[in-house]
Design a protein around this motif. Structure first.
Motif, short mmCIF file in Angstrom:
data_model
loop_
_atom_site.label_atom_id
_atom_site.label_comp_id
_atom_site.label_asym_id
_atom_site.label_seq_id
_atom_site.Cartn_x
_atom_site.Cartn_y
_atom_site.Cartn_z
N LEU A 216 0.84 -1.21 0.00
CA LEU A 216 0.00 0.00 0.00
C LEU A 216 0.87 1.25 0.00
O LEU A 216 0.61 2.20 -0.75
N LYS A 217 1.92 1.25 0.81
CA LYS A 217 2.81 2.41 0.89
C LYS A 217 3.49 2.65 -0.46
O LYS A 217 3.56 3.79 -0.94
N ASN A 220 0.92 4.09 -2.97
CA ASN A 220 0.57 5.49 -2.69
C ASN A 220 1.70 6.47 -3.02
O ASN A 220 1.45 7.66 -3.20
N GLN A 221 2.92 5.95 -3.12
CA GLN A 221 4.06 6.82 -3.43
C GLN A 221 4.32 6.96 -4.93
O GLN A 221 5.22 7.71 -5.33
N TYR A 225 0.36 9.85 -9.09
CA TYR A 225 -0.65 10.43 -8.21
C TYR A 225 -0.32 11.87 -7.82
O TYR A 225 -1.21 12.63 -7.43
N HIS A 226 0.93 12.23 -7.92
CA HIS A 226 1.36 13.56 -7.49
C HIS A 226 1.48 14.56 -8.66
O HIS A 226 1.82 15.72 -8.44
N HIS A 263 -6.44 0.82 -1.75
CA HIS A 263 -5.58 1.81 -2.40
C HIS A 263 -6.39 2.64 -3.40
O HIS A 263 -6.32 3.88 -3.39
N GLU A 266 -8.74 5.02 -1.56
CA GLU A 266 -8.02 6.12 -0.91
C GLU A 266 -7.68 7.21 -1.91
O GLU A 266 -7.85 8.41 -1.64
N GLN A 267 -7.18 6.81 -3.08
CA GLN A 267 -6.79 7.79 -4.10
C GLN A 267 -8.00 8.54 -4.65
O GLN A 267 -7.94 9.75 -4.89
#
Length: 361
Positions: A216-217, A220-221, A225-226, A263, A266-267
């Protein structure tokens, strides 16, 4: 009430489930567009066709060109059979095709399914290839469905589509904003196919799993997504960034499915909360992911009480994209904007799609 357009919409998405066919009626009434989905058919891909389309990105130029023709012929045959079996009166066919290449940053996008061959085989006028004009104008060529969200589903604050990829659209300061959030069914299908299952019905297996916190970490990294919008992604990103993480994991299949659904949700929730501008909002969820109960329950849990997830009829869930491409075909033939630069980042809005007529045999 103006004239009714009778259109057969064809859609094949990144999840590679099969071909969606939706025979739609579209008309203008009191300044708004209205629609009805009259007849539908889902045609699951054979293993051969699925593999061929999945691996199209790796084909030589010559073999890719042949697949473009062969797939166009197959689409035309399926459309003709559907029209004749149901006795449908069809003004034209609007085909999304199947995306084999999508690298807008390099000016490249390609939708398989040759429009002329499709028109010849079906005997109908065809509108297709809705992405290339936008990419040539510096846009992402995706997502395209937001024009339908704005004009056909304006009563909802957010429209979320959960196909292979998750994308969202909404109004902000008088402009339609939309972008790909990340994944939806693509990793879930990848995992279940390896298990010999078509899909995880209602997310029962995922629900039985546990969270893989390390995975998951890492998910998310991921850089995507950023990135700021406009942005879109596709199968290339999935194979390059996600598949290695799945393959390297020692988690059980149930744990992988559980982790990916959390995941994904969350996004999605991060983006919805970022742009929600009133105390109570509504979110229309469509695409295959909306049929997955565990996915929907997890999404509602992550969104909390300020955003209500609306799950429409199964017909609309499954065929919304085919409907919107039928609608885009109508707009194209009327010469009205059907791709929004506020969504794609192109230099200007466009009226996209190429038109083909049957050639005399």
């Amino acid at each position: 009430m103006s004239s009714v357009y009778k259109v057969l919409g064809l859609m094949s998405g990144t999840s590679l489930d099969g071909l969606d066919m939706a025979y739609c009626h579209l008309w203008e009434e009191n300044g708004h567009w209205e629609f009805s989905i009259e007849q539908t058919k889902e045609l699951p891909y054979s293993d051969d066709i699925r593999e061929y389309l999945k691996n199209a990105i790796y084909l030589s130029e010559e073999d890719h060109a042949q697949l473009h023709i062969d797939y166009g012929k197959w689409l035309g045959e399926q459309a003709k059979t559907f029209i004749e079996e149901r006795g449908l009166e069809v003004d034209f066919i609007a085909s999304h095709g199947h995306t084999s290449h999508h690298r807008p940053e390099d000016g490249i996008t390609f939708q398989l399914g040759d429009g002329q061959v499709l028109s010849n085989m079906s005997g109908k006028q065809v509108v297709c290839d809705f992405r290339t004009t936008d990419v040539s104008l510096g846009g992402q060529g995706a997502p395209l469905v937001p024009i339908g969200d704005r004009l056909l589903f304006h009563e909802y604050d957010f429209c979320l589509n959960l196909g292979g990829i998750s994308n969202i659209s909404f109004e902000k300061d008088g402009a339609r904003i939309a972008f790909d959030i990340g994944m939806a069914n693509m990793p879930l299908n990848y995992i279940t196919h390896k298990m010999g299952m078509a899909y995880d019905e209602n997310g029962k297996l995922a629900q039985s799993g546990k969270m893989d916190e390390a995975l998951l970490k890492k998910l998310n990294q991921l850089e995507f997504y950023h990135l700021p919008h406009p942005k879109s992604t596709g199968y290339e990103w999935f194979t390059e960034k996600i598949v290695p993480l799945i393959e390297a994991s020692e988690s059980t299949d149930a744990d992988l499915l559980h982790t990916f659904i959390h995941h994904n949700c969350e996004q999605i929730a991060l983006q919805v909360h970022k742009y929600a501008n009133k105390p109570k909002s509504t979110l229309l969820a469509t695409g295959g992911g909306a049929l997955n109960n565990f996915f929907m329950d997890t999404l509602q849990e992550k969104l909390g009480t300020s955003v209500t997830v609306i799950i429409p009829s199964k017909t609309l869930i499954a065929y919304k994209e085919a409907l919107v491409f039928a609608f885009m075909g109508v707009l194209r033939l009327k010469g009205i904007t059907n791709v929004l630069s506020s969504v794609t980042g192109a230099r200007e809005d466009s009226c996209s799609g190429y038109v083909f007529f049957p050639e005399n045999s």
